[in-house]
Design a protein around this motif. Structure first.
Motif, PDB file in Angstrom:
ATOM      1  N   GLU A 136       1.560  11.118   3.029  1.00 61.95           N
ATOM      2  CA  GLU A 136       1.118  10.071   2.092  1.00 61.95           C
ATOM      3  C   GLU A 136      -0.181  10.446   1.378  1.00 61.95           C
ATOM      4  N   ASP A 168       2.144   6.544  -2.065  1.00 61.91           N
ATOM      5  CA  ASP A 168       1.532   5.216  -2.066  1.00 61.91           C
ATOM      6  C   ASP A 168       1.122   4.930  -3.506  1.00 61.91           C
ATOM      7  N   ASN A 171      -2.308   3.429  -3.943  1.00 63.46           N
ATOM      8  CA  ASN A 171      -3.407   4.386  -3.764  1.00 63.46           C
ATOM      9  C   ASN A 171      -3.637   5.172  -5.059  1.00 63.46           C
ATOM     10  N   HIS A 200       4.991   3.362  -0.764  1.00 64.37           N
ATOM     11  CA  HIS A 200       4.202   2.212  -0.328  1.00 64.37           C
ATOM     12  C   HIS A 200       3.744   1.436  -1.556  1.00 64.37           C
ATOM     13  N   GLU A 246       2.990  -2.934   2.087  1.00 59.72           N
ATOM     14  CA  GLU A 246       1.995  -3.038   3.153  1.00 59.72           C
ATOM     15  C   GLU A 246       1.156  -4.293   2.893  1.00 59.72           C
TER      16      GLU A 246
HETATM   17 FE   LIG Z   1      -0.070   3.347   2.290  1.00 61.33          FE
END
Ligand SMILES: [Fe+2]
Length: 281
Positions: A136, A168, A171, A200, A246
């Protein structure tokens, strides 16, 4: 192929695991390996796809992960039927059993770090066997000086090791907000290099005092992340295995939990339909 869609399992969303749009799950190694637990973490629940997420493989460390940690991951994956295991592109410690920084920190993007990371991934993949390993991308607190862009580092890591990418999306979005890195360009470079993908999605908030986007996992997924998710699905057609939200704080209502995972699935379905139309025409 429609990706599995769902949540990272938490106590707050466990009651809604009957949701039809929630057919894949990510479980947290620390929760699932709690020493007081007497049954497998997923006892009583059934999903089409289970992935185990952890944070202490420290794949960017100069030393390989401890064999005992690898063994524990395989055991927990086994007892919960997980077909995949994931961790982050970063380090939490230098040596196995050494001081832990308490959070996964990104390595400097250098040739030496790339070599160490790829060597560790190869050790991990040999240990995990048929269970696919995904790495990730992080949301950064700060950046260490390197010799290549993060996207280049990740692309080369994927090409050298054949590991999966846990993209992600939030992110990447946070790094755009905080460091000016173009999230779309990042996704366009790394997704084609991955042979398999998970994703994610999460929501954070803008700290007005510091003008910092905090990746807090406490808010609904923002519109721009939904857009980037759709783009990543299009670029990753046929190789996206799962997409997980998440959410760790500020739990929504039951309706909120159900609506957001339905959106994950709806967008995946729309992207798949678009693919079918393109193939037919
Ligand atoms: Fe994550």
């Amino acid at each position: 192929m429609l990706p599995a869609t769902g949540y990272a399992m938490r106590d707050a969303n466990r009651p809604y695991a009957d949701e039809r749009a929630w057919n894949g799950v990510e479980i947290d190694f620390q929760m699932a390996s709690d020493p007081l637990r007497i049954e497998p973490y997923l006892t009583g629940l059934s999903f089409d796809y289970v992935s185990l997420h952890t944070l202490d493989l420290s794949i960017a460390s100069p030393h390989a992960p401890a064999r005992s940690y690898l063994d524990a991951l395989v055991m927990v994956a086994e007892e919960n039927g997980a077909v995949a295991i994931s961790d982050h592109l970063g380090f939490t410690h230098g040596t196995p059993g050494g001081a832990n920084v308490g959070h996964v920190m990104a390595p400097p993007c250098t040739e030496a770090a790339l070599d160490a990371t790829c060597r560790n991934i190869e050790i991990i993949q040999r240990h995990f066997g048929d269970r696919k390993f995904y790495v990730e991308n992080l949301a950064h607190f700060f950046l260490m000086h390197g010799t290549m862009a993060e996207a280049t580092f990740i692309r080369r890591m994927l090409e050298r090791t054949g590991c999966g990418l846990l993209l992600d999306v939030t992110n990447a979005y946070a790094n755009e907000r905080n460091f000016g890195h173009n999230a779309e360009a990042f996704i366009r470079e790394v997704v084609p290099a991955a042979d398999r993908l998970q994703m994610h999605l999460a929501g954070g908030f803008l700290d007005a005092r510091t003008a910092w986007y905090v990746d807090s996992h406490s808010e609904p997924v923002p519109a721009e992340v939904w857009r980037l998710y759709r783009l990543a699905l299009e670029l990753g057609r046929g190789k996206v295995d799962a997409a997980f939200i998440e959410r760790d704080w500020n739990a929504p209502t039951e309706g909120g939990w159900r609506a957001e995972v339905r959106q994950v699935r709806r967008i995946a379905r729309e992207t798949e339909r678009m693919e079918l139309v393109e193939v037919a025409s």
